[in-house]
Design a protein around this motif. Structure first.
Motif, PDB file in Angstrom:
ATOM      1  N   PHE B 288     -17.556 -61.381 -26.544  1.00 24.88           N
ATOM      2  CA  PHE B 288     -16.291 -61.449 -27.300  1.00 24.88           C
ATOM      3  C   PHE B 288     -15.291 -60.986 -26.262  1.00 24.88           C
ATOM      4  N   PHE B 289     -15.416 -59.899 -25.565  1.00 28.09           N
ATOM      5  CA  PHE B 289     -14.333 -59.423 -24.422  1.00 28.09           C
ATOM      6  C   PHE B 289     -13.870 -60.367 -23.519  1.00 28.09           C
ATOM      7  N   LEU B 290     -14.989 -61.172 -23.002  1.00 27.77           N
ATOM      8  CA  LEU B 290     -14.726 -62.220 -21.892  1.00 27.77           C
ATOM      9  C   LEU B 290     -13.833 -63.297 -22.509  1.00 27.77           C
ATOM     10  N   TYR B 291     -14.208 -63.930 -23.696  1.00 32.95           N
ATOM     11  CA  TYR B 291     -13.557 -64.943 -24.281  1.00 32.95           C
ATOM     12  C   TYR B 291     -12.421 -64.601 -24.917  1.00 32.95           C
ATOM     13  N   SER B 292     -12.314 -63.396 -25.536  1.00 28.12           N
ATOM     14  CA  SER B 292     -11.123 -63.005 -26.345  1.00 28.12           C
ATOM     15  C   SER B 292      -9.887 -62.718 -25.224  1.00 28.12           C
ATOM     16  N   SER B 293     -10.382 -62.075 -24.070  1.00 25.94           N
ATOM     17  CA  SER B 293      -9.253 -61.908 -22.894  1.00 25.94           C
ATOM     18  C   SER B 293      -8.597 -63.185 -22.279  1.00 25.94           C
ATOM     19  N   ALA B 294      -9.373 -64.196 -22.239  1.00 27.50           N
ATOM     20  CA  ALA B 294      -9.229 -65.569 -21.746  1.00 27.50           C
ATOM     21  C   ALA B 294      -8.281 -66.165 -22.890  1.00 27.50           C
ATOM     22  N   TYR B 295      -8.653 -66.170 -24.209  1.00 28.63           N
ATOM     23  CA  TYR B 295      -7.810 -66.742 -25.216  1.00 28.63           C
ATOM     24  C   TYR B 295      -6.424 -65.989 -25.249  1.00 28.63           C
ATOM     25  N   ALA B 296      -6.410 -64.683 -25.287  1.00 25.18           N
ATOM     26  CA  ALA B 296      -5.338 -63.994 -25.252  1.00 25.18           C
ATOM     27  C   ALA B 296      -4.252 -64.509 -24.192  1.00 25.18           C
ATOM     28  N   ALA B 297      -4.927 -64.608 -22.887  1.00 24.49           N
ATOM     29  CA  ALA B 297      -4.127 -65.108 -22.043  1.00 24.49           C
ATOM     30  C   ALA B 297      -3.418 -66.444 -22.098  1.00 24.49           C
ATOM     31  N   LEU B 298      -4.412 -67.570 -22.860  1.00 21.09           N
ATOM     32  CA  LEU B 298      -4.141 -68.944 -22.940  1.00 21.09           C
ATOM     33  C   LEU B 298      -3.070 -68.735 -24.206  1.00 21.09           C
ATOM     34  N   GLY B 299      -3.044 -67.979 -25.191  1.00 18.10           N
ATOM     35  CA  GLY B 299      -2.362 -67.873 -26.236  1.00 18.10           C
ATOM     36  C   GLY B 299      -0.849 -67.767 -25.906  1.00 18.10           C
ATOM     37  N   ALA B 300      -0.846 -66.646 -24.895  1.00 19.87           N
ATOM     38  CA  ALA B 300       0.489 -65.933 -24.537  1.00 19.87           C
ATOM     39  C   ALA B 300       1.014 -67.159 -23.776  1.00 19.87           C
ATOM     40  N   ALA B 301       0.362 -68.153 -23.149  1.00 22.97           N
ATOM     41  CA  ALA B 301       1.080 -69.180 -22.451  1.00 22.97           C
ATOM     42  C   ALA B 301       1.240 -70.428 -23.175  1.00 22.97           C
ATOM     43  N   SER B 302       0.875 -70.515 -24.623  1.00 21.86           N
ATOM     44  CA  SER B 302       1.202 -71.609 -25.311  1.00 21.86           C
ATOM     45  C   SER B 302       2.352 -71.522 -25.975  1.00 21.86           C
ATOM     46  N   GLU B 303       2.909 -72.800 -26.382  1.00 23.04           N
ATOM     47  CA  GLU B 303       4.156 -73.044 -27.150  1.00 23.04           C
ATOM     48  C   GLU B 303       3.627 -73.023 -28.639  1.00 23.04           C
ATOM     49  N   ASP B 304       2.457 -73.466 -28.896  1.00 20.80           N
ATOM     50  CA  ASP B 304       2.005 -73.587 -30.463  1.00 20.80           C
ATOM     51  C   ASP B 304       0.455 -73.547 -30.522  1.00 20.80           C
ATOM     52  N   GLU B 305       0.246 -73.719 -31.785  1.00 21.46           N
ATOM     53  CA  GLU B 305      -1.568 -73.601 -31.596  1.00 21.46           C
ATOM     54  C   GLU B 305      -2.132 -74.962 -31.136  1.00 21.46           C
ATOM     55  N   HIS B 306      -1.351 -75.945 -31.285  1.00 22.18           N
ATOM     56  CA  HIS B 306      -1.841 -77.306 -30.620  1.00 22.18           C
ATOM     57  C   HIS B 306      -1.816 -77.193 -29.042  1.00 22.18           C
ATOM     58  N   HIS B 307      -0.848 -76.742 -28.648  1.00 19.58           N
ATOM     59  CA  HIS B 307      -0.924 -76.783 -27.177  1.00 19.58           C
ATOM     60  C   HIS B 307      -2.078 -75.558 -26.617  1.00 19.58           C
ATOM     61  N   VAL B 378     -13.789 -57.350 -16.892  1.00 19.55           N
ATOM     62  CA  VAL B 378     -12.723 -56.556 -16.270  1.00 19.55           C
ATOM     63  C   VAL B 378     -11.935 -57.358 -15.466  1.00 19.55           C
ATOM     64  N   GLY B 379     -12.445 -58.320 -14.874  1.00 25.50           N
ATOM     65  CA  GLY B 379     -11.637 -59.176 -13.887  1.00 25.50           C
ATOM     66  C   GLY B 379     -10.853 -60.206 -14.909  1.00 25.50           C
ATOM     67  N   MET B 380     -11.281 -60.633 -16.017  1.00 27.55           N
ATOM     68  CA  MET B 380     -10.615 -61.468 -16.806  1.00 27.55           C
ATOM     69  C   MET B 380      -9.408 -60.652 -17.598  1.00 27.55           C
ATOM     70  N   ALA B 381      -9.907 -59.423 -17.900  1.00 25.38           N
ATOM     71  CA  ALA B 381      -8.845 -58.592 -18.553  1.00 25.38           C
ATOM     72  C   ALA B 381      -7.568 -58.217 -17.739  1.00 25.38           C
ATOM     73  N   LEU B 382      -7.782 -58.285 -16.634  1.00 27.89           N
ATOM     74  CA  LEU B 382      -6.737 -57.942 -15.546  1.00 27.89           C
ATOM     75  C   LEU B 382      -5.805 -59.287 -15.474  1.00 27.89           C
ATOM     76  N   LEU B 383      -6.708 -60.448 -15.294  1.00 23.71           N
ATOM     77  CA  LEU B 383      -5.997 -61.629 -14.967  1.00 23.71           C
ATOM     78  C   LEU B 383      -5.257 -61.829 -16.294  1.00 23.71           C
TER      79      LEU B 383
END
Lengths: 311, 411
Positions: B288-307, B378-383
């Motif tokens: 959960f923590f691994l993938y949700s940090s990654a998804y949070a980062a990508l969400g922040a980088a996205s224009e919309d849900e499609h992106h 930890v690394g993913m969260a920092l990134l």
């Protein structure tokens, strides 16, 4: 007191803010004025510590802003936004809680503001049901409910009808009278003219004018006349003693050349236009901007600094 | 910390106080049962396939109808013997009968045996029928050859064979085919739970961050909190919701094992043990923590849900690959590939969970796997917090993945 010194912010190749300095004092309304893309929002975001300046300093009462100081500031961003599915009251309580306000105190303050804007019935409704104007009022409450000592309003009047604009203006004046430092940005010179004590006029990230509004007007005050009329006033700009004209179909502001008198203009228009009002005035900010920058503030600056990065 | 707690509470309420969440929490176990156990259960159980409808039999060969009827009834399928082919076919067509078997005179050497079905694809039904008739035909031929059928049966009888599992303390445990199936079902269910929840929560986080951007709430939030507080508030808030959901599911599973099973004398699969449920929870939290940090980062980088969907496909790949290979991992949990993927952080939670469930991986591998995932979290969260900080204010630009990774270096 808020003191901004020599702040610079560059986005890729665009210098959005280029060495701006100013201060805003407690109990005054300070206007950050300029066309779209002049760097107003970027400046406000830097004050709010949402983005970091490349260089320069921003101080509150002599101290750099720390995270805990954010509780003292209220912020109305240019792009309004509230959680759509949440209720109005809950959303505002959440925002106030994030600013460190206790719930009972927050409720009292929020209720008073909702009452004041006549939207108390909307407390339990969802944010998504609000009209645009009401949404802006709610957002405004979100910026002031926690009783900040400094408020930053980015284009607070955009999209509001005149009645709502007046309500907001009155609220801003009231905040100022309570000793709050009110800083707001606008590209509409009229708004600035109505309530600002002091202004910073910016264009392309640089200072154009800075100082008390009255002084600014005096400094740049030349002979100007405002005219309301029926008829075609196209001939006015060709009169020999006229420097420049800001023209609307039934209203013009005419700046006269040095050494000319307003009654020369009066004689020239008498008989050719049905004059309803003729007033010698200090030039409007709009006029001053046009003269100093060489184009109208509505034209924007075309640099598009705010497009790639919302800043 | 106080602000973080406020965001966590707010996000938890937004996630948990809605109907979809409650329904998923309550129905989750049934859904998982439905996608894993039920299809196999149905495939192995003709009675479930015939759904209480009888199979009609018409036989011109003496004994064939009786042999079929006896075998069918042993499987729990009802039988009706008929002489009226037209009525029998009509019954198949209108669905009142599950099938119609005809054994023609002279079968098995001259005549035909036919199975009429409405769909032509109910493989379990006709495979069983073919097996029953095949056995009966052999008996007929043996009889015709003048050999005593009992003698042949004795010759062809299975030789004894046993599988023993040696436990860690040297104790021996008998394993049957059923044990294997059971381990397969339980592992499959656990892996499905893990896969679906990690994917679901990851996408929820991503969507929630994108919404923060599209609804323009982000700036109001950032005027009170840091981008790091906002991101971790979202992750922990949804994580809490996930924990609640797992709490409910694990409680249900434990109640099934400890209370309901013994009370009604039901055979609850031994692999649904508190220990295994514990591992499920551990690997859920890590994944959960691994993938949700990654998804949070990508969400922040996205224009919309499609992106976001476009940017997130590499993440999806890491989840899908182990899922596709799940049966091979279950059958050889200690192969080199399984071992490698159970230590590689992105796939470790799913693959190591399978290995823990069906095998006994060495403690050092288990420790290495958990440690590797934890370090990656930890690394993913920092990134992610760096990407988040730049991305969350970015609009009007559909950034590519490579570009997004460069934001990590932004001061």
């Amino acid at each position: 007191m808020l003191k901004v010194e020599q702040v610079v912010k560059t986005y890729e190749t665009v210098r959005a803010v280029d060495g701006l300095s100013f201060e805003a004092r407690p109990g005054e309304i300070f206007g950050l004025i300029g066309p779209n893309g002049a760097g107003k929002s970027t400046t406000i975001r830097m004050i709010m510590n949402i983005i970091a300046p490349d260089s320069g300093t921003i101080r509150f009462d002599g101290e750099r802003l720390s995270e805990s100081d954010k509780a003292r500031i209220g912020y109305l961003p240019e792009e309004r936004g509230l959680y759509k599915k949440a209720k109005v009251g809950e959303s505002l309580e959440y925002l106030a809680a994030l600013k460190g306000m206790k719930l009972p105190e927050a409720r009292a303050s929020i209720d008073a503001w909702l009452e004041r804007f006549g939207i108390a019935d909307w407390r339990e409704r969802k944010v998504s049901e609000l009209s645009k104007g009401m949404g802006q009022k709610v957002q405004f409450i979100g910026a002031v409910a926690h009783k900040p000592s400094i408020v930053l309003f980015d284009e607070p009047f955009s999209g509001l009808d005149p009645v709502a604009q007046d309500e907001l203006l009155a609220a801003m004046v009231e905040l100022k009278e309570d000793g709050v430092t009110v800083l707001f940005s606008t590209h509409v010179m009229d708004h600035a003219e109505k309530i600002c004590e002091r202004i910073l006029l910016v264009d392309r990230g640089r200072e154009v004018l800075y100082g008390p509004l009255a002084e600014v007007k005096e400094r740049h005050g030349r002979n100007a006349v405002q005219l309301e009329f029926d008829g075609d006033a196209a001939f006015v700009k060709d009169l020999p003693f006229v420097e420049t004209v800001v023209a609307y179909p039934r209203w013009i502001e005419v700046e006269l050349k040095e050494g000319s008198e307003s009654d020369q203009l009066f004689r020239a228009v008498a008989g050719r236009l049905r004059v309803r009002r003729f007033e010698a005035v200090a030039p409007s900010l709009h006029k001053i901007f046009v003269r100093l920058v060489g184009r109208s503030p509505e034209e924007g600056n075309g640099a598009g600094a705010g497009e790639a990065l919302r800043a | 910390m106080r602000k973080l707690a406020l965001i966590v509470r707010h996000e938890f309420r937004m996630a948990a106080a809605n109907k979809a969440f409650v329904i998923l929490t309550v129905l989750g176990p049934f859904l998982i049962l439905a996608v894993t156990v039920l299809p196999t259960f149905v495939a192995n159980n003709p009675a479930a396939m015939s759904a209480g409808r009888p199979v009609a039999i018409s036989s011109a060969v003496p004994g064939a109808a009786e042999a079929l009827a006896a075998a069918y009834e042993g499987m729990g399928v009802e039988v009706s013997v008929t002489d009226d082919p037209r009525a029998a076919k009509a019954a198949v067509l209108d669905g009142s009968s599950a099938g119609y078997v005809v054994v023609e005179a002279g079968w098995p050497d001259a005549g035909r045996a036919l199975f009429y079905s409405k769909t032509g694809v109910d493989a379990t039904m006709y495979a069983s029928t073919r097996a029953i008739l095949g056995a009966f035909a052999r008996e007929l031929r043996i009889g015709a050859a003048g050999i005593d059928p009992a003698l042949v049966r004795g010759i062809l009888a299975d030789a004894p064979f046993e599988v023993l599992k040696i436990g860690p303390e040297g104790n021996e445990e008998s394993k049957t085919q059923d044990d294997f199936m059971e381990a397969l079902f339980v592992s499959l269910s656990f892996v499905m739970v893990l896969y679906m929840t990690v994917l679901l929560y990851g996408q929820m986080i991503g969507a929630s961050v994108v919404r923060e951007k599209t609804s323009k709430t982000v700036e109001v939030m950032l005027s009170s909190v840091t981008s790091r507080e906002l991101m971790f508030g979202k992750i922990f808030g949804l994580g809490l919701a996930g924990l609640l959901q797992y709490g409910v599911w694990i409680s249900v599973a434990l109640a099934l094992v400890k209370l309901v099973g013994p009370a009604f004398d039901l055979a609850v699969p031994a692999s649904i043990s508190p220990e295994n449920l514990g591992w499920l929870l551990v690997f859920f939290l890590l994944a959960f923590f691994l993938y949700s940090s990654a998804y949070a980062a990508l969400g922040a980088a996205s224009e919309d849900e499609h992106h976001l969907g476009q940017l997130a496909w590499p993440l999806l790949l890491f989840l899908i690959v182990p899922l596709v290979m799940v049966s091979s991992f279950i059958m050889s949990p200690d192969s080199a590939l399984a071992t490698a993927l159970s230590i590689f952080p992105m796939t470790a939670p799913l693959v190591m969970l399978i290995r823990v469930l069906v095998s006994d991986p060495p403690a050092w591998q288990l420790a290495l796997s958990v440690g590797a995932v934890f370090a990656s979290v930890v690394g993913m969260a920092l990134l992610a917090s760096k990407i988040f900080r730049t991305g969350i204010l970015m609009t009007g630009k559909r950034a590519k993945l490579g570009e997004i990774l460069r934001w990590v270096a932004v001061r």
